[in-house]
Write an enzyme that holds these catalytic residues in place. Structure first.
Site, PDB file in Angstrom:
ATOM      1  N   SER A  28      81.874 -23.830  52.974  1.00 56.78           N
ATOM      2  CA  SER A  28      82.103 -25.269  53.042  1.00 56.78           C
ATOM      3  C   SER A  28      83.474 -25.618  52.444  1.00 56.78           C
ATOM      4  O   SER A  28      84.292 -26.312  53.054  1.00 56.78           O
ATOM      5  CB  SER A  28      80.977 -25.983  52.289  1.00 56.78           C
ATOM      6  OG  SER A  28      81.273 -27.332  52.057  1.00 56.78           O
TER       7      SER A  28
ATOM      8  N   HIS B  87      92.163 -26.048  44.823  1.00 55.83           N
ATOM      9  CA  HIS B  87      90.875 -26.752  44.892  1.00 55.83           C
ATOM     10  C   HIS B  87      90.097 -26.536  43.611  1.00 55.83           C
ATOM     11  O   HIS B  87      89.970 -25.417  43.135  1.00 55.83           O
ATOM     12  CB  HIS B  87      90.039 -26.237  46.070  1.00 55.83           C
ATOM     13  CG  HIS B  87      88.720 -26.942  46.177  1.00 55.83           C
ATOM     14  ND1 HIS B  87      88.583 -28.169  46.783  1.00 55.83           N
ATOM     15  CD2 HIS B  87      87.491 -26.619  45.696  1.00 55.83           C
ATOM     16  CE1 HIS B  87      87.322 -28.562  46.689  1.00 55.83           C
ATOM     17  NE2 HIS B  87      86.637 -27.639  46.035  1.00 55.83           N
TER      18      HIS B  87
HETATM   19  N1  URA Z   1      81.663 -28.784  47.569  1.00 57.42           N
HETATM   20  C1  URA Z   1      81.763 -28.640  48.902  1.00 57.42           C
HETATM   21  O1  URA Z   1      82.729 -29.094  49.496  1.00 57.42           O
HETATM   22  N2  URA Z   1      80.800 -27.979  49.562  1.00 57.42           N
HETATM   23  C2  URA Z   1      79.738 -27.451  48.944  1.00 57.42           C
HETATM   24  O2  URA Z   1      78.914 -26.856  49.596  1.00 57.42           O
HETATM   25  C3  URA Z   1      79.627 -27.625  47.553  1.00 57.42           C
HETATM   26  C4  URA Z   1      80.610 -28.297  46.895  1.00 57.42           C
END
Ligand code: URA
Ligand code: CA
Length: 431
Positions: free
Chosen positions: A183, A82
């Site tokens: 997140s 990611h």
């Molecule tokens: N990208 C995400 O998926 N969540 C966040 O809180 C910030 C960036």
């Protein structure tokens, strides 16, 4: 349990239990907790923070708020990657075939989403015929056979994150390390990753402007991974300028092909080798990152990585001959140079501005309904440290309209110059 008591507890700096965190996430996802209480809660987290244990519990509650992808039918360690917010970040397109060539299963579920350019799926659709609407059994079979497949996002993944993210966006609570870390990690875990490599960007064009903040975010995400049994490694990479030269869907496919041929931009090539080495180690195919790096260099040199990319495109209906003839990719009608407004050395290129410029040409979606033009985008010619003369082209626009005044203004403003040659900047910071 009452939401007001949990808000007060966090406000006063105490740690929340698993039950309390479950109550908040489950209640908010199901609509039992109203936005105003959740807003107050998010603000207390913003100011009080969360411990590593709390953040891990929060992450797993968000994972459990929706479906989880079952990749147990795929042999081997599923390693996902990611990157936090890059512009024209082509690394996924390169890394996937690169590590698959070494036998690491890449089972990618991707979305389209909003942004400067399309998501990974949009980019791949620049290859004629390529599609991601494949049934789950076929997806699993393709990964087992070719070690690589990409499928469109289906089902109900981390609904808690979707709802909380929308609320954070309008309550000034996006920029909180435990909230960002949970997140991102919840989405990777729900998508079935056994192990995760993170590329945290730092710099003017990134989410994290300062190295210390990027380091803190990387550590928070590694802690989550390690607490919930998903081995996680991180790299912090420089985003003082876009990575590579190309920003735009077909243009990025072309750049990915060149990089898989060993002819890519130096920064993109290097970052792919660094991230790829970590993926290969986590995937159990090498003992050390040095060994992994040599293996990756070998599959670029002997053409195996490119061959895997072709097989992957064909297996999903794509015309793999584009790899040998990139002119078969969608072509824009006009190529328009952007000229330097000053002489000197380039000292910075605000990646975000380049991204917005690409979007104005039609490369990305401003709203969910927007149509993407796969052929358009920007190719930069000058990067940090390069010398330019006023009037010399710094970039080329690939456009289907000649009305590009605003785009040119944006790109011109994104470039910074100085009379003095800037000292070289590291591409990757160790952590
Ligand atoms: N990208 C995400 O998926 N969540 C966040 O809180 C910030 C960036
Ligand atoms: Ca790029």
């Amino acid at each position: 349990m009452r939401m007001v008591d949990i808000i007060a507890k966090k406000r006063d700096g105490s740690h929340l239990s698993k039950e309390e965190i479950h109550f908040v996430i489950d209640g908010y996802t199901n609509g039992q907790i109203p936005d105003y209480q959740m807003s107050a809660f998010l603000m207390t987290v913003f100011f009080q923070g969360m411990s590593a244990q709390e953040t891990a519990k929060l992450t797993m509650e968000m994972v459990k708020s929706g479906d989880q992808i079952d990749l147990s039918g795929i042999e081997g360690v599923k390693v996902d990657k990611h990157s936090t917010g890059g512009v024209g970040d082509t690394t996924t397109l390169i890394l996937a075939p690169l590590v698959a060539a070494l036998g690491i299963p890449v089972a990618k579920m991707s979305g389209r989403g909003l942004g400067h350019t399309g998501g990974t799926i949009d980019k791949l659709e620049a290859v004629r015929g390529f599609h991601v609407e494949i049934p789950e059994e076929q997806f699993i079979e393709l990964v087992n056979r070719n070690k690589i497949a990409v499928v469109g996002q289906s089902g109900n993944l981390t609904p808690a994150d979707k709802k909380i993210y929308s609320l954070r966006d309008v309550t000034a609570t996006v920029n909180s390390i435990p909230l960002i870390a949970s997140s991102i990690m919840s989405k990777k875990i729900a998508a079935g990753a056994d192990a995760i490599v993170l590329d945290v960007k730092v710099g003017a064009g990134a989410f994290m402007k300062e190295l210390d903040d990027a380091r803190e975010l990387a550590n928070a995400m590694m802690e989550i991974g390690n607490q919930v049994g998903r081995k996680t490694l991180a790299v912090i990479s420089n985003m003082e300028q876009p990575l590579g030269y190309a920003v735009g869907n077909a243009l990025e496919i072309k750049e990915a092909i060149e990089t898989l041929q060993g002819k890519g931009p130096a920064d993109l090539h290097e970052l792919c080798l660094v991230l790829g080495s970590k993926m290969v180690v986590l995937g159990g195919k090498a003992e050390t990152e040095d060994e992994a790096r040599s293996m990756l260099e070998e599959v670029i040199k002997n053409g195996r990585a490119l061959q895997v990319f072709k097989e992957f495109l064909s297996a999903q209906g794509g015309d793999a001959s584009v790899v040998d003839d990139v002119n078969k990719l969608p072509q824009a009608q006009f190529q328009i140079p952007v000229k330097a407004t000053e002489s000197g050395y380039v000292t910075g290129i605000i990646a975000d501005e380049i991204g917005v410029a690409a979007m104005l040409l039609g490369a990305g979606r401003a709203t969910k309904e927007s149509e993407i033009d796969l052929s358009v985008g920007i190719v930069l010619h000058k990067k940090i440290g390069d010398q330019v003369e006023v009037g010399e082209p710094i970039a080329t626009l690939y456009s289907n309209t000649e009305e590009v005044g605003e785009v040119i203004n944006r790109i011109s403003k994104a470039y910074d110059y100085s009379i003095d040659k800037p000292s070289p900047m590291p591409l990757i910071y160790t952590i």
